[in-house]
Design a protein around this motif. Sequence first.
Motif, short mmCIF file in Angstrom:
data_model
loop_
_atom_site.label_atom_id
_atom_site.label_comp_id
_atom_site.label_asym_id
_atom_site.label_seq_id
_atom_site.Cartn_x
_atom_site.Cartn_y
_atom_site.Cartn_z
N VAL A 26 29.35 -5.97 -30.58
CA VAL A 26 29.96 -5.33 -31.74
C VAL A 26 31.37 -4.89 -31.37
O VAL A 26 31.60 -4.36 -30.28
CB VAL A 26 29.13 -4.11 -32.20
CG1 VAL A 26 29.85 -3.34 -33.30
CG2 VAL A 26 27.75 -4.55 -32.67
N ARG A 27 32.31 -5.10 -32.28
CA ARG A 27 33.68 -4.67 -32.00
C ARG A 27 33.82 -3.18 -32.26
O ARG A 27 33.62 -2.69 -33.37
CB ARG A 27 34.69 -5.44 -32.86
CG ARG A 27 36.14 -5.06 -32.54
CD ARG A 27 37.16 -6.00 -33.16
NE ARG A 27 38.51 -5.65 -32.79
CZ ARG A 27 39.09 -5.98 -31.63
NH1 ARG A 27 38.42 -6.68 -30.74
NH2 ARG A 27 40.32 -5.61 -31.36
N LEU A 28 34.17 -2.43 -31.22
CA LEU A 28 34.35 -0.99 -31.31
C LEU A 28 35.82 -0.64 -31.19
O LEU A 28 36.53 -1.15 -30.32
CB LEU A 28 33.57 -0.28 -30.20
CG LEU A 28 32.05 -0.45 -30.18
CD1 LEU A 28 31.45 0.37 -29.05
CD2 LEU A 28 31.43 -0.07 -31.51
N LEU B 198 31.99 5.28 -33.13
CA LEU B 198 30.69 4.66 -32.89
C LEU B 198 30.46 3.51 -33.86
O LEU B 198 31.07 3.46 -34.94
CB LEU B 198 29.58 5.70 -33.06
CG LEU B 198 29.62 6.89 -32.09
CD1 LEU B 198 28.51 7.88 -32.43
CD2 LEU B 198 29.50 6.43 -30.64
N ARG B 199 29.61 2.57 -33.49
CA ARG B 199 29.33 1.45 -34.37
C ARG B 199 28.92 1.97 -35.76
O ARG B 199 28.18 2.94 -35.88
CB ARG B 199 28.26 0.53 -33.80
CG ARG B 199 26.89 1.16 -33.65
CD ARG B 199 25.81 0.11 -33.41
NE ARG B 199 26.04 -0.68 -32.21
CZ ARG B 199 25.49 -1.86 -31.98
NH1 ARG B 199 24.66 -2.39 -32.88
NH2 ARG B 199 25.72 -2.52 -30.86
N GLN C 290 20.09 -2.54 -36.02
CA GLN C 290 21.36 -2.56 -35.28
C GLN C 290 21.80 -1.17 -34.83
O GLN C 290 22.80 -1.04 -34.12
CB GLN C 290 22.45 -3.20 -36.14
CG GLN C 290 22.25 -4.67 -36.40
CD GLN C 290 22.35 -5.50 -35.13
OE1 GLN C 290 23.13 -5.20 -34.23
NE2 GLN C 290 21.55 -6.55 -35.05
N TYR C 291 21.08 -0.14 -35.26
CA TYR C 291 21.45 1.23 -34.94
C TYR C 291 20.35 1.94 -34.14
O TYR C 291 20.28 3.16 -34.10
CB TYR C 291 21.77 1.99 -36.24
CG TYR C 291 22.93 1.35 -36.96
CD1 TYR C 291 24.24 1.72 -36.69
CD2 TYR C 291 22.72 0.32 -37.88
CE1 TYR C 291 25.31 1.10 -37.32
CE2 TYR C 291 23.78 -0.31 -38.52
CZ TYR C 291 25.07 0.08 -38.23
OH TYR C 291 26.13 -0.54 -38.84
N SER C 292 19.53 1.16 -33.47
CA SER C 292 18.49 1.73 -32.61
C SER C 292 19.13 2.39 -31.39
O SER C 292 20.27 2.10 -31.02
CB SER C 292 17.53 0.63 -32.16
OG SER C 292 18.18 -0.26 -31.27
N LEU C 293 18.37 3.26 -30.75
CA LEU C 293 18.89 3.92 -29.54
C LEU C 293 19.20 2.91 -28.45
O LEU C 293 20.14 3.10 -27.67
CB LEU C 293 17.89 4.96 -29.05
CG LEU C 293 17.84 6.26 -29.86
CD1 LEU C 293 16.71 7.15 -29.36
CD2 LEU C 293 19.17 7.01 -29.79
N ASP C 294 18.43 1.84 -28.37
CA ASP C 294 18.74 0.80 -27.38
C ASP C 294 20.15 0.26 -27.58
O ASP C 294 20.90 0.09 -26.61
CB ASP C 294 17.74 -0.36 -27.51
CG ASP C 294 16.35 -0.01 -27.00
OD1 ASP C 294 16.22 1.01 -26.29
OD2 ASP C 294 15.40 -0.74 -27.32
N LYS C 295 20.51 -0.01 -28.84
CA LYS C 295 21.84 -0.54 -29.14
C LYS C 295 22.92 0.51 -28.85
O LYS C 295 23.97 0.19 -28.26
CB LYS C 295 21.92 -0.95 -30.61
CG LYS C 295 20.96 -2.04 -31.02
CD LYS C 295 21.41 -3.40 -30.55
CE LYS C 295 20.53 -4.50 -31.15
NZ LYS C 295 20.93 -5.85 -30.66
N GLY D 230 23.43 1.03 -25.21
CA GLY D 230 24.13 -0.14 -24.68
C GLY D 230 25.62 -0.12 -24.96
O GLY D 230 26.42 -0.59 -24.15
N ASP D 231 26.00 0.44 -26.11
CA ASP D 231 27.43 0.54 -26.44
C ASP D 231 28.17 1.43 -25.43
O ASP D 231 29.28 1.11 -25.00
CB ASP D 231 27.61 1.12 -27.85
CG ASP D 231 27.19 0.16 -28.94
OD1 ASP D 231 26.95 -1.02 -28.64
OD2 ASP D 231 27.11 0.60 -30.10
N VAL D 232 27.56 2.56 -25.07
CA VAL D 232 28.22 3.48 -24.14
C VAL D 232 28.31 2.88 -22.75
O VAL D 232 29.37 2.93 -22.09
CB VAL D 232 27.46 4.82 -24.10
CG1 VAL D 232 28.13 5.78 -23.11
CG2 VAL D 232 27.43 5.45 -25.49
N VAL D 233 27.23 2.28 -22.28
CA VAL D 233 27.27 1.62 -20.98
C VAL D 233 28.30 0.51 -20.98
O VAL D 233 29.07 0.33 -20.01
CB VAL D 233 25.87 1.08 -20.61
CG1 VAL D 233 25.93 0.24 -19.34
CG2 VAL D 233 24.88 2.23 -20.44
#
Length: 303
Positions: free
Chosen positions: A14-16, A59-60, A73-78, A81-84
Motif C-alpha cells: 500500500v502506498r503510504l 496510516l493506510r 485490508q485493515y486487520s491488525l496483521d496489515k 506490517g505497515d509499521v515494520v
Amino acid sequence: MPELIHGGAIINGVRLHYAEAGDGPLVVLLHGFPEFWYSWREQIPTLVEAGYRVVAPDLRGYNSSEKPNGVEQYSLDKLVGDVVGLIDHFGEERAHIVGHDWGGVITWEVAIRHPERVKKLAVLNAPHPGRFREAVRTPDQLRRSWYALFFQLPWLPERLLSVRDYTPIRELFRNAPETPDAFSESDVRRYVEAAAQPGALKGAINYYRALFRDGVARELRTLFDGSTQDFDVEVPTLLIWGDEDSALGTELTEGVERWVPDIRIERLPDASHWVQNDAPERVNDLLVEYFEANRFHPENGRE
C-alpha cells in the motif's frame, strides 16, 4: 515547525504518505482516529531539536495514503506490517514508536509481535489489549465504547459523520479537548479536509470493523481449541494518559504491569483523550526524557 519532507513509499503493498524531519535515531509517530500525520505538529519540532529523525505517516486509509478496499485490508496483521515496513524503508533495524488512540493500538501490537524492532514504546490514551479485553466486558466500558459497536454497521457511520459538511468531526475537535485552544479553526479545517478525501472515512471506520472481526475470531478460537493470546510486552514502555478521556476510563491504566513489567505510567489530570494537544509541553518533556534515558552519546562513549 522544522522543514518537513513529504514523501511516499509502497509499504506492505500500500502506498503510504509520510512527513519526515530531522536526523538521528528514528522515531515513528502513529496518529489516531479521525486524524492524520498533522496530529503530531506539537511534538515534531521538539523531537527534531532533541536530535531525532521523526517520521509521521498517514496510516493506510487516511488523508494522502492509499485507501485499499475491503475490511480485511485493515486487520491488525496489515497495520503492524505497515509499521515494520516503514522501519525497513528508512533503513533501520529498530525505532522508537509513539502511538495515540488507534496509533496506540497498533503500537502495542508491534511491540507484542515484533519486540526486536522496537527500542522504546510510548503510548498515548490507548489501552493495553489485555487490559481492554477485561474492561470491555464491564457495563461502564461497554457504555463508553458504544461508538465502536455503531461503527460495525455498513455505510451509515460514514454518512452520519459527513453530514452538514462534516459537522460531527468539527464538533469532536472543538468540544472534546480540555484546553480551549488545543485546536484552532485552521487545525479543525485541516482535519475535515483529511476526512473528506475520497474513501477516507470508510477506511478509518474499517479499522473498527476489522478489529471487531479479529476479536470475535480470537474469542471463538479460545472457546473451541483453548488457544490464548500472548499480550506480553518485553520492551520499555511509557504510557501517557489524559484522565478526562470520555471514551476510555482511567481504570484502563491499572494492572497493566502484569503484561508490561518495564512500564512507566504518567497520568495527566487536566488533559482529555487528545492529550498531546491538551498538554503538548508536558507530553514533549515526557517523550524526550524517556527516549534520552541511557541514550548513547558518541562524544563521551556513555550509554
